[in-house]
Design a protein around this motif. Structure first.
Motif, mmCIF file in Angstrom:
data_model
loop_
_atom_site.group_PDB
_atom_site.id
_atom_site.type_symbol
_atom_site.label_atom_id
_atom_site.label_comp_id
_atom_site.label_asym_id
_atom_site.label_seq_id
_atom_site.Cartn_x
_atom_site.Cartn_y
_atom_site.Cartn_z
ATOM 1 N N ILE A 109 -2.273 -1.525 22.849
ATOM 2 C CA ILE A 109 -2.100 -0.466 21.858
ATOM 3 C C ILE A 109 -2.937 0.745 22.282
ATOM 4 N N LEU A 110 -2.282 1.868 22.509
ATOM 5 C CA LEU A 110 -2.993 3.086 22.941
ATOM 6 C C LEU A 110 -3.456 3.910 21.745
ATOM 7 N N ALA A 111 -2.656 3.886 20.700
ATOM 8 C CA ALA A 111 -2.997 4.672 19.507
ATOM 9 C C ALA A 111 -2.321 4.015 18.312
ATOM 10 N N ASP A 112 -2.954 4.098 17.152
ATOM 11 C CA ASP A 112 -2.282 3.582 15.961
ATOM 12 C C ASP A 112 -2.800 4.241 14.684
ATOM 13 N N ALA A 113 -1.961 4.167 13.665
ATOM 14 C CA ALA A 113 -2.341 4.599 12.316
ATOM 15 C C ALA A 113 -2.026 3.427 11.404
ATOM 16 N N ARG A 114 -3.026 3.034 10.609
ATOM 17 C CA ARG A 114 -2.837 1.844 9.777
ATOM 18 C C ARG A 114 -2.792 2.190 8.294
ATOM 19 N N GLN A 115 -2.291 1.250 7.520
ATOM 20 C CA GLN A 115 -2.245 1.373 6.056
ATOM 21 C C GLN A 115 -1.697 2.724 5.602
ATOM 22 N N ILE A 116 -0.565 3.086 6.164
ATOM 23 C CA ILE A 116 0.060 4.351 5.757
ATOM 24 C C ILE A 116 0.827 4.082 4.462
ATOM 25 N N ARG A 117 0.441 4.764 3.437
ATOM 26 C CA ARG A 117 1.123 4.564 2.149
ATOM 27 C C ARG A 117 2.255 5.582 2.058
ATOM 28 N N PRO A 118 3.479 5.106 1.844
ATOM 29 C CA PRO A 118 4.597 6.054 1.835
ATOM 30 C C PRO A 118 4.605 6.905 0.581
ATOM 31 N N ALA A 119 5.092 8.128 0.729
ATOM 32 C CA ALA A 119 5.315 8.973 -0.439
ATOM 33 C C ALA A 119 6.738 8.690 -0.919
ATOM 34 N N THR A 120 7.016 9.003 -2.175
ATOM 35 C CA THR A 120 8.392 8.851 -2.644
ATOM 36 C C THR A 120 9.012 10.234 -2.691
ATOM 37 N N ALA A 121 10.328 10.270 -2.712
ATOM 38 C CA ALA A 121 11.031 11.561 -2.706
ATOM 39 C C ALA A 121 10.659 12.384 -3.939
ATOM 40 N N LEU A 122 10.146 11.721 -4.970
ATOM 41 C CA LEU A 122 9.801 12.446 -6.195
ATOM 42 C C LEU A 122 8.460 13.160 -6.087
ATOM 43 N N GLU A 123 7.628 12.729 -5.135
ATOM 44 C CA GLU A 123 6.329 13.367 -4.981
ATOM 45 C C GLU A 123 6.494 14.686 -4.253
ATOM 46 N N ASP A 124 5.616 15.652 -4.553
ATOM 47 C CA ASP A 124 5.849 16.973 -3.984
ATOM 48 C C ASP A 124 5.519 17.018 -2.499
ATOM 49 N N SER A 125 5.949 18.079 -1.867
ATOM 50 C CA SER A 125 5.873 18.151 -0.412
ATOM 51 C C SER A 125 4.446 18.244 0.109
ATOM 52 N N SER A 126 3.496 18.529 -0.759
ATOM 53 C CA SER A 126 2.110 18.613 -0.286
ATOM 54 C C SER A 126 1.475 17.222 -0.223
#
Lengths: 266, 235
Positions: A109-126
């Motif tokens: 593994i050269l690089a990773d991002a863990r525990q990424i919590r997804p946004a929902t389409a209802l949440e604003d773009s920021s």
């Protein structure tokens, strides 16, 4: 004293801002589909493979998506981005992005991002995300239950899924008035008294304390630290002030005042 | 047998039976709680299957998956009441009597799922094998290392792997563990594939997953990267 961190593997810790995952309902109505916005550092080898994993611990599930290489990203079609293994009412999965060496150290593994919590389409773009996660499941007699530290999510309010229209129920002003102050009290009590380590060690602790400290009546009234700047009684008093400030700021009593007026008219 | 789910009274009654057995290992388990309508309700949609003797966790999982498939539905995997009821219904297999007629009852989470704590949620003796089976449903024998034991004795290897999401969900890791610890002919665990070896492999793989993407590595290639102590399993 600052803790010295070693990185013998030279693995790059990708910031979550490099990887943005958004979920939206798929037209089949059974599972969500994810959209991915990726901004990888330019110093990664072009032939390194990019893999996205969606996972959840209970019940355990994992899906793996091959996104091609750093140089030649594969564009997945919508059906290929369907989270078919997560087609139930449990919380959305978390994500991990891995960039994997395809050269001499194949599989490293050269690089990773863990525990990424997804946004929902209802949440604003920021990428503004709420502090409290609300989900539904059978609670065997209880109407609601707070799970202070739901892994990967933090404080989660469970509402009994057998209540008619449980999603609407969570937005009912009377439910909010009766339940939310208690939820805030329990979370602050956990942070200040029951498990003070989470106040800094958790991802969610500082956000909740900042939220309480910024309530109108609490500005300049810093949360006490148990055994340092305050004892248990002072912590409890600070929590009570925060909860009252929260309730009055949001006018939580209003739905019941209206009922009183109506009943006087009868 | 039509599958049911315990209500709160049923869960309390089952927990109370477990406590009685802890106090008196020869206590006569009140099997009537399984059928008493005060304690449980039938699942909707219905799932029905006749219990049989399950030699392994794999046998049980195949039976349950077939029952759900025949009913055209899914097993309610998040339903504590369902798993507790099924455990009570199969109690003689999940907590069998020994030759003296005594039962040895373990921690509560083995019989009634405890989903609130990650250190216990994988311990349920029926939910756990079924979840593993579904994770590897395209090739269940890949997970043989944690599926060939009897229901009441999941063993150290199962404990080491199922407690770690990264390991149990990874096809490469499970294939490696099964390659090392399962005899391909008898489909049983090899001698010594428990205790220290299991604990050590679990810890090693947990470390490796931080540096390597095990899912993209061929298990037979990766087995050569393991320390000498595992050589006896690779021959």
């Amino acid at each position: 004293m600052a803790i010295r961190r070693m990185n013998y593997t030279k693995r790059i810790d990708l910031k979550n801002s490099c990887v943005r995952v958004t979920l939206r309902p798929h037209e089949n109505g059974v599972a969500d589909v994810f959209d991915l916005d990726l901004d990888l550092p330019s110093d990664l080898p072009g032939d390194a493979r990019v893999i996205l994993e969606a996972y959840r611990s209970s019940p355990p599930a994992r899906m793996r998506f091959d996104l091609g290489t750093v140089e030649n990203r594969k564009i997945l079609t919508e059906p290929e981005r369907l989270l078919s293994d997560f087609s139930d009412e449990m919380p959305a999965p978390l994500f991990r992005l891995k960039v994997i060496d395809a050269g001499e150290s194949d599989g490293r593994i050269l690089a990773d991002a863990r525990q990424i919590r997804p946004a929902t389409a209802l949440e604003d773009s920021s990428n503004k995300q709420g502090l409290l996660h609300i989900y539904h499941k059978p609670l065997d007699g209880l109407v609601w239950e707070l799970q202070i530290d739901y892994p990967g999510y933090g404080p989660t309010l469970w509402i009994d899924s057998e209540i008619p229209e449980p999603t609407e129920f969570a937005r009912d002003p009377r439910f909010i008035a009766l339940v939310y102050p208690e939820v805030l009290r329990l979370i602050l009590q956990h942070l200040l008294i029951d498990d003070p380590d989470t106040r800094e060690d958790s991802d969610w602790g500082p956000k909740w304390l900042s939220f309480a400290s910024k309530l109108p009546d609490m500005i300049g009234d810093a949360p006490p630290i148990l055994g340092d700047t305050g004892d248990r009684e002072q912590c409890e008093a600070w929590i009570s002030r925060s909860v009252r400030s929260f309730a009055s700021t949001h006018g939580l009593k209003r739905p019941f005042e209206l009922v009183e007026e109506d009943s006087n008219e009868v | 047998m039509k599958f049911r789910r315990f209500n709160q009274h049923g869960l309390d009654a089952f927990a109370s039976e477990l406590n009685r057995l802890r106090e008196d290992s020869k206590h006569d388990f009140a099997a009537s709680i399984v059928t008493d309508p005060r304690f449980s309700e039938q699942l909707t949609p219905e799932i029905e299957a006749e219990p049989r003797n399950f030699e392994t966790r794999m046998d049980f999982s195949e039976w349950l998956a077939a029952a759900a498939s025949a009913a055209g539905t899914e097993v309610p995997r998040n339903d504590i009441g369902f798993w507790a009821w099924l455990t009570a219904a199969l109690f003689d297999q999940v907590c069998p009597k020994n030759e003296k007629g005594a039962r040895k009852v373990g921690a509560g989470a083995r019989y009634i799922p405890d989903l609130s704590r990650w250190t216990r949620r994988y311990r349920h003796l029926l939910a756990n094998p079924y979840n593993v089976y579904l994770l590897h449903s395209n090739d269940p024998w890949r997970a043989a290392a944690v599926m060939v034991n009897p229901l009441d004795q999941p063993g150290e290897l199962t404990e080491q792997f199922t407690a770690r999401l990264d390991l149990i969900t990874c096809p490469g890791t499970m294939a490696l563990a099964s390659r090392l610890f399962i005899d391909p002919v008898s489909r049983k665990r090899r001698r010594g594939a428990s205790g220290t070896a299991a604990r050590r492999l679990g810890k090693l793989l947990n470390q490796y997953t931080r540096t390597w993407d095990l899912a993209s590595i061929d298990p037979s290639d990766f087995s050569h990267k393991l320390p000498k102590e595992f050589k006896r399993f690779t021959v």
